[in-house]
Design a protein around this motif. Structure first.
Motif, PDB file in Angstrom:
ATOM      1  N   ASN A  58       0.976  -1.226  -0.030  1.00 25.64           N
ATOM      2  CA  ASN A  58      -0.093   0.002   0.016  1.00 25.64           C
ATOM      3  C   ASN A  58       1.098   1.123   0.039  1.00 25.64           C
ATOM      4  OD1 ASN A  58      -2.346  -1.358   0.138  1.00 25.64           O
ATOM      5  ND2 ASN A  58      -2.643  -1.650   2.268  1.00 25.64           N
ATOM      6  N   GLU A  59       2.093   1.382   0.742  1.00 25.45           N
ATOM      7  CA  GLU A  59       3.094   2.451   0.582  1.00 25.45           C
ATOM      8  C   GLU A  59       3.507   2.380  -0.827  1.00 25.45           C
ATOM      9  OE1 GLU A  59       4.462   2.381   5.309  1.00 25.45           O
ATOM     10  OE2 GLU A  59       5.367   1.280   3.886  1.00 25.45           O
ATOM     11  N   PHE A  60       3.756   1.351  -1.238  1.00 23.61           N
ATOM     12  CA  PHE A  60       4.324   1.384  -2.710  1.00 23.61           C
ATOM     13  C   PHE A  60       3.296   2.028  -3.603  1.00 23.61           C
ATOM     14  CE2 PHE A  60       3.956  -0.609  -6.882  1.00 23.61           C
ATOM     15  CZ  PHE A  60       5.049  -0.232  -7.347  1.00 23.61           C
ATOM     16  N   LYS A  61       2.268   1.617  -3.495  1.00 26.03           N
ATOM     17  CA  LYS A  61       0.889   2.192  -4.296  1.00 26.03           C
ATOM     18  C   LYS A  61       0.886   3.802  -4.043  1.00 26.03           C
ATOM     19  CE  LYS A  61      -1.064   0.477  -7.070  1.00 26.03           C
ATOM     20  NZ  LYS A  61      -0.799   0.064  -8.434  1.00 26.03           N
ATOM     21  N   PHE A  62       1.012   4.187  -2.951  1.00 26.08           N
ATOM     22  CA  PHE A  62       0.914   5.487  -2.274  1.00 26.08           C
ATOM     23  C   PHE A  62       1.983   6.331  -3.078  1.00 26.08           C
ATOM     24  CE2 PHE A  62       2.195   8.963   0.645  1.00 26.08           C
ATOM     25  CZ  PHE A  62       1.169   9.794   0.616  1.00 26.08           C
ATOM     26  N   LEU A  63       3.222   6.101  -3.117  1.00 18.56           N
ATOM     27  CA  LEU A  63       4.386   6.369  -3.542  1.00 18.56           C
ATOM     28  C   LEU A  63       4.478   6.750  -4.839  1.00 18.56           C
ATOM     29  CD1 LEU A  63       7.288   5.386  -1.163  1.00 18.56           C
ATOM     30  CD2 LEU A  63       6.359   7.738  -1.056  1.00 18.56           C
ATOM     31  N   GLN A  64       3.826   5.513  -5.505  1.00 17.49           N
ATOM     32  CA  GLN A  64       3.810   5.555  -7.062  1.00 17.49           C
ATOM     33  C   GLN A  64       2.850   6.691  -7.492  1.00 17.49           C
ATOM     34  OE1 GLN A  64       2.071   1.921  -8.851  1.00 17.49           O
ATOM     35  NE2 GLN A  64       3.637   1.806 -10.045  1.00 17.49           N
ATOM     36  N   THR A  65       1.811   6.920  -6.783  1.00 18.37           N
ATOM     37  CA  THR A  65       0.740   7.850  -7.307  1.00 18.37           C
ATOM     38  C   THR A  65       1.178   9.484  -6.930  1.00 18.37           C
ATOM     39  OG1 THR A  65      -0.954   6.338  -6.535  1.00 18.37           O
ATOM     40  CG2 THR A  65      -1.589   8.583  -6.874  1.00 18.37           C
ATOM     41  N   ASN A  66       2.058   9.620  -5.940  1.00 21.87           N
ATOM     42  CA  ASN A  66       2.446  10.798  -5.531  1.00 21.87           C
ATOM     43  C   ASN A  66       3.929  11.141  -5.876  1.00 21.87           C
ATOM     44  OD1 ASN A  66      -0.107  11.776  -3.689  1.00 21.87           O
ATOM     45  ND2 ASN A  66       0.396   9.769  -3.124  1.00 21.87           N
TER      46      ASN A  66
ATOM     47  N   GLY B  11       9.383  13.236   2.771  1.00 21.42           N
ATOM     48  CA  GLY B  11       8.275  13.958   3.171  1.00 21.42           C
ATOM     49  C   GLY B  11       7.044  13.161   2.904  1.00 21.42           C
ATOM     50  N   LEU B  12       6.918  12.268   1.874  1.00 17.38           N
ATOM     51  CA  LEU B  12       5.839  11.691   1.554  1.00 17.38           C
ATOM     52  C   LEU B  12       5.480  10.561   2.690  1.00 17.38           C
ATOM     53  CD1 LEU B  12       5.747  11.430  -2.144  1.00 17.38           C
ATOM     54  CD2 LEU B  12       4.008  12.778  -0.944  1.00 17.38           C
ATOM     55  N   LEU B  13       6.394   9.709   2.830  1.00 18.34           N
ATOM     56  CA  LEU B  13       6.424   8.488   3.703  1.00 18.34           C
ATOM     57  C   LEU B  13       6.348   8.939   5.102  1.00 18.34           C
ATOM     58  CD1 LEU B  13       6.296   5.576   3.292  1.00 18.34           C
ATOM     59  CD2 LEU B  13       9.139   5.467   3.544  1.00 18.34           C
ATOM     60  N   ARG B  14       7.035   9.966   5.524  1.00 15.95           N
ATOM     61  CA  ARG B  14       6.882  10.566   7.025  1.00 15.95           C
ATOM     62  C   ARG B  14       5.083  10.886   7.248  1.00 15.95           C
ATOM     63  NH1 ARG B  14      10.725  11.905  10.851  1.00 15.95           N
ATOM     64  NH2 ARG B  14       9.135  13.324  11.545  1.00 15.95           N
ATOM     65  N   SER B  15       4.592  11.574   6.247  1.00 18.22           N
ATOM     66  CA  SER B  15       3.128  11.904   6.114  1.00 18.22           C
ATOM     67  C   SER B  15       2.386  10.687   6.054  1.00 18.22           C
ATOM     68  CB  SER B  15       3.000  12.694   4.799  1.00 18.22           C
ATOM     69  OG  SER B  15       1.472  13.042   5.004  1.00 18.22           O
ATOM     70  N   ARG B  16       2.584   9.733   5.397  1.00 18.85           N
ATOM     71  CA  ARG B  16       2.033   8.309   5.184  1.00 18.85           C
ATOM     72  C   ARG B  16       2.041   7.570   6.478  1.00 18.85           C
ATOM     73  NH1 ARG B  16      -1.791   5.456   2.323  1.00 18.85           N
ATOM     74  NH2 ARG B  16      -1.515   3.173   2.901  1.00 18.85           N
ATOM     75  N   ARG B  17       3.137   7.854   7.175  1.00 19.90           N
ATOM     76  CA  ARG B  17       3.209   6.869   8.312  1.00 19.90           C
ATOM     77  C   ARG B  17       2.787   7.766   9.803  1.00 19.90           C
ATOM     78  NH1 ARG B  17       8.414   2.771   8.006  1.00 19.90           N
ATOM     79  NH2 ARG B  17       7.697   1.697   6.186  1.00 19.90           N
ATOM     80  N   GLY B  18       2.385   8.866   9.520  1.00 17.30           N
ATOM     81  CA  GLY B  18       1.815   9.888  10.664  1.00 17.30           C
ATOM     82  C   GLY B  18       2.955  10.204  11.526  1.00 17.30           C
ATOM     83  N   LEU B  19       4.108  10.534  11.171  1.00 16.07           N
ATOM     84  CA  LEU B  19       5.180  10.953  11.864  1.00 16.07           C
ATOM     85  C   LEU B  19       5.180  12.381  12.460  1.00 16.07           C
ATOM     86  CD1 LEU B  19       8.260   8.786  10.745  1.00 16.07           C
ATOM     87  CD2 LEU B  19       6.722   7.907  12.510  1.00 16.07           C
TER      88      LEU B  19
ATOM     89  N   PHE C 245      12.316   4.454   8.955  1.00 17.37           N
ATOM     90  CA  PHE C 245      12.494   3.832   7.501  1.00 17.37           C
ATOM     91  C   PHE C 245      13.839   4.321   7.180  1.00 17.37           C
ATOM     92  CE2 PHE C 245      10.335   7.714   6.853  1.00 17.37           C
ATOM     93  CZ  PHE C 245      10.871   8.496   5.595  1.00 17.37           C
ATOM     94  N   ALA C 246      14.497   3.594   6.310  1.00 18.43           N
ATOM     95  CA  ALA C 246      15.918   3.652   5.710  1.00 18.43           C
ATOM     96  C   ALA C 246      15.826   4.107   4.330  1.00 18.43           C
ATOM     97  CB  ALA C 246      16.796   2.652   6.012  1.00 18.43           C
ATOM     98  N   LEU C 247      16.639   5.089   3.922  1.00 22.24           N
ATOM     99  CA  LEU C 247      16.683   5.476   2.476  1.00 22.24           C
ATOM    100  C   LEU C 247      18.257   5.116   2.181  1.00 22.24           C
ATOM    101  CD1 LEU C 247      14.880   8.852   1.969  1.00 22.24           C
ATOM    102  CD2 LEU C 247      14.113   6.690   1.820  1.00 22.24           C
TER     103      LEU C 247
END
Length: 421
Positions: A94-102, A262-270, A278-280
């Motif tokens: 689901n996180e992959f689909k979210f990032l793929q969209t945004n 920015g997107l992943l922090r927002s998605r995970r509610g940090l 998470f690690a990049l």
């Protein structure tokens, strides 16, 4: 014309010095030969090791950022906080689909999971230790999958989770020993039937023994999820990762990294004060660590070879002092006939450089012979850069060693020089 004449005269005198005092000259040049051999050997081995290691890490892709649970390297303090990393959630589909969209700064994207030591069967044939990879369609864009037969699976096959597979060279040999075309044939993974739609050519074993496509089987990620649990609740053994390829205009992938964060922090509610969970990861991080290690080895090579070159420099200087003394009469005659100081200076200086370069060429020849010695998977190549470096160092040593004797010869009084015996 004057420069050509100077060089010709210098070569002639240097050659005569070699012929008349062969043993003395060889012993004097031995230091330069050993020094250049030591330095260029170290640099050649370092360059070859670095190239082979980087090639072995090519399976990680280039210009890619990986989003996952565990970082490749320790943090800035040098500490690897494994306990904190262990508590992080795994990336999910689901996180992959979210990032793929945004995501706007991405040039390709895929989520994939790996299951090692898998067993694949076909009729009475089977192969173990297979690397089973479940991936979305963009996997081929991240890693530039090359096929020698068939095709890669389509977007529709990926989304619908069709039971199709692309297999590596070793799987083809093990499952189809009769040499038949695997495309269109069925294989079994965990007793489920999959149709082979493509095969990958042989890559061979890498220097580090890292994974290659030879033992790889790629299936759609949705199909992979039918076989194994993925996402935030999966075990570390099946930890998926998201790979995002950056655009060529994004230097250092700075824009892409900031957007993902920015997107992943927002998605995970940090919250703003909370650390990333998470690690990049970038393949360049491993390459930089390797490069730093090789820099230290290179410095050691300079130190070891430097002592030998220093001895060789004194040897060449000794040859030149003797040469000035032996040719004092000739210098006097040249000056009495109108030869300028700079003519005599450059004549001896070119001779010194020529002798030193001969020693350097001998060292480079020894290094070149080393490249023919079998070293397993390590391919040793003497690069043009190292050849130029060796000749450059030799010429520099010749210049330094010959400048004082050449200056003494240039300042000789012609009358006194002619009278000397």
């Amino acid at each position: 014309m004057l420069v050509v004449r100077l060089i010709f005269e210098s070569f002639r005198f240097a050659w005569n010095a070699l012929k008349m005092n062969l043993l003395r000259t060889i012993l004097s040049l031995l230091g330069v030969t050993v020094g250049i051999f030591a330095i260029i050997t170290v640099f050649t081995l370092v360059d070859s090791l670095e190239k082979n290691i980087r090639d072995s890490l090519s399976f990680l892709g280039t210009g890619v950022i990986y989003i996952e649970k565990w970082p490749f390297t320790p943090d800035a303090s040098g500490e690897y906080r494994w306990w904190d990393f262990w508590q992080r959630p795994n990336v999910s589909y689901n996180e992959f689909k979210f990032l793929q969209t945004n995501l706007k700064a991405a040039n390709g994207m895929a989520i994939f999971g790996i299951r090692n030591n898998s067993i694949i069967k076909r009729e009475n044939n089977s192969i173990s230790d297979v690397e089973l990879c479940g991936s979305t369609y963009g996997y081929s864009e991240l890693f530039e999958i090359e096929l020698d037969n068939g095709r890669y699976f389509s977007q529709i096959e990926t989304e619908s989770g069709r039971n199709v597979a692309v297999i590596g060279h070793n799987l083809v040999n093990a499952l189809f020993p009769d040499g038949s075309n695997p495309v269109g044939k069925e294989i079994k993974i965990k007793n489920l039937k999959y149709v082979v739609i493509g095969t990958m050519p042989r890559e061979g074993e890498s220097f580090l023994g890292t994974t290659s496509h030879d033992d790889l089987c790629i299936i759609p990620y949705s199909s992979f999820r039918k076989l194994y649990q993925t996402g935030t609740g999966s075990s570390d053994e099946l930890n998926s990762r998201i790979g995002v390829k950056g655009q060529e205009t994004d230097i250092g992938l700075v824009e892409l990294e900031n957007e993902i964060t920015g997107l992943l922090r927002s998605r995970r509610g940090l919250k703003p004060k909370q650390d990333d969970n998470f690690a990049l990861n970038r393949p360049e991080a491993i390459a930089n660590i390797i490069g730093g290690l090789f820099d230290v080895i290179g410095i050691a090579g300079w130190i070891i070879g430097g002592f030998s070159i220093l001895v060789g420099g004194f040897g060449i200087a000794n040859i030149m002092f003797v040469s000035v003394k032996e040719r004092t009469n000739i210098i006097g005659v040249q000056k009495s006939l109108g030869a300028k100081n700079f003519f005599v200076l450059f004549q001896f200086l070119f001779e010194s450089i020529f002798l030193s370069v001969i020693g350097g060429l001998a060292g480079l020849l020894l290094v070149y012979l080393i490249t023919f010695i079998p070293m397993g998977n390590l391919e040793v190549v003497l690069s043009v850069k190292n050849v130029v470096l060796g000749l450059g160092v030799s010429a520099a040593i010749g210049t330094i060693s010959g400048i004082v004797p050449a200056a003494i010869a240039a300042r000789l009084d012609p009358v006194i020089a002619i009278r000397s015996s």
